[in-house]
Design an enzyme around this catalytic site. Structure first.
Site, PDB file in Angstrom:
ATOM      1  N   LEU A  97      58.934  -5.191  -7.617  1.00  0.00           N
ATOM      2  CA  LEU A  97      58.142  -4.063  -7.135  1.00  0.00           C
ATOM      3  C   LEU A  97      58.017  -4.276  -5.638  1.00  0.00           C
ATOM      4  CD1 LEU A  97      56.695  -1.517  -8.138  1.00  0.00           C
ATOM      5  CD2 LEU A  97      54.599  -2.863  -8.325  1.00  0.00           C
ATOM      6  N   ASP A  98      58.501  -3.317  -4.860  1.00  0.00           N
ATOM      7  CA  ASP A  98      58.568  -3.501  -3.419  1.00  0.00           C
ATOM      8  C   ASP A  98      57.212  -3.814  -2.810  1.00  0.00           C
ATOM      9  OD1 ASP A  98      61.309  -2.956  -3.363  1.00  0.00           O
ATOM     10  OD2 ASP A  98      60.958  -0.800  -3.222  1.00  0.00           O
ATOM     11  N   ARG A  99      57.232  -4.467  -1.686  1.00  0.00           N
ATOM     12  CA  ARG A  99      56.006  -4.834  -0.989  1.00  0.00           C
ATOM     13  C   ARG A  99      55.133  -3.615  -0.703  1.00  0.00           C
ATOM     14  NH1 ARG A  99      55.918  -7.627   5.042  1.00  0.00           N
ATOM     15  NH2 ARG A  99      53.643  -7.837   5.263  1.00  0.00           N
ATOM     16  N   SER A 101      55.027  -0.873  -2.426  1.00  0.00           N
ATOM     17  CA  SER A 101      54.720  -0.140  -3.653  1.00  0.00           C
ATOM     18  C   SER A 101      53.571  -0.822  -4.387  1.00  0.00           C
ATOM     19  CB  SER A 101      55.953  -0.060  -4.559  1.00  0.00           C
ATOM     20  OG  SER A 101      56.997   0.645  -3.915  1.00  0.00           O
ATOM     21  N   ARG A 196      64.700   0.043  -4.199  1.00  0.00           N
ATOM     22  CA  ARG A 196      64.005   1.202  -3.641  1.00  0.00           C
ATOM     23  C   ARG A 196      64.540   2.519  -4.196  1.00  0.00           C
ATOM     24  NH1 ARG A 196      60.709  -0.551   0.258  1.00  0.00           N
ATOM     25  NH2 ARG A 196      60.438   1.475   1.245  1.00  0.00           N
TER      26      ARG A 196
END
Length: 240
Positions: A97-99, A101, A196
């Site tokens: 899970l992206d930073r 997000s 992403r």
């Protein structure tokens, strides 16, 4: 139980510095590096992807990841990581899970479950709530439902619907909104996990994502899990 994360869909739902657990766990010892298993503490790194192994006592941890927290347990630059929130030893992030997000992250010590979640052929759907800039038309959303061509190839068909603003925590810092441009919340379900991907999908049709929250992974969802909190599930006599 009243759900704090709710939505009204047209076709169909304070960021603490330290987490409060809904199920207490023991702090991992300083020498707990994951030795003796096939995984790196920074995330799952299987020695062999052919036959991922289940474990006798599976652990599943649900975490509501805040904005600006790295999806790993260590960082040489001193940024916030999972270690700042989750004191459960021996678990590793299943997927990323992206930073920038927020929302649901699943951690486990079970390699077979990790494979099930991260491999597209397993068809484990993830549900995201995306706040996008502008007002997408049905024609634009239909492109995502059919699949679009990104730099790394065609996406699989997605499930897309416009939703009312969900009742969720405030983001810190808040998103940057332009007063003369409206925003729209979308519920997006995909079974892929490209880098992403949701952000690239909405940008592809001309509606960049301003805020992204993952609400659900397969059968697991945020429910009443507050931002920055984790919950360790009782998996005794339960199938994953």
């Amino acid at each position: 139980m009243t759900q704090p994360f709710s939505k009204k869909s047209t076709s169909n739902k304070k960021n603490p510095r330290s987490a409060r657990s809904s199920n207490s766990g023991n702090r991992p010892s300083s020498n707990n590096t994951g030795a003796g298993n096939s995984f790196s503490r920074a995330g799952f790194k299987r020695k062999s992807t052919a036959n991922p192994k289940s474990v006798a006592n599976p652990i599943i941890v649900l975490f509501n990841k805040p904005f600006d927290v790295l999806c790993q347990f260590t960082d040489e630059q001193g940024r916030q990581t999972l270690k700042d929130f989750i004191p459960v030893p021996g678990v590793y992030a299943a997927g990323r899970l992206d930073r920038d997000s927020e929302g649901l992250l699943l951690l486990t010590n079970d390699g077979k479950l990790q494979s099930q979640i991260t491999e597209p052929k397993k068809k484990t759907f993830k549900t995201y709530w995306a706040q996008v800039e502008g007002s997408p038309t049905e024609a634009a959303l239909e492109q995502l439902r059919q699949g679009v061509e990104l730099k790394d190839g065609m996406t699989l068909p997605a499930k897309i619907s416009i939703m009312d603003k969900p009742k969720v925590w405030d983001r810190t810092p808040p998103i940057r909104e332009r007063a003369n441009i409206p925003t729209t919340w979308l519920e997006i379900q995909i079974c892929e996990g490209r880098n992403r991907q949701v952000r690239r999908m909405t940008a592809h049709i001309g509606f960049p994502t301003l805020r992204l929250i993952r609400y659900k992974i397969g059968q697991w969802s945020l429910d009443d899990l507050q931002n920055g909190e984790y919950r360790q599930l009782d998996m005794k006599n339960k199938s994953v």
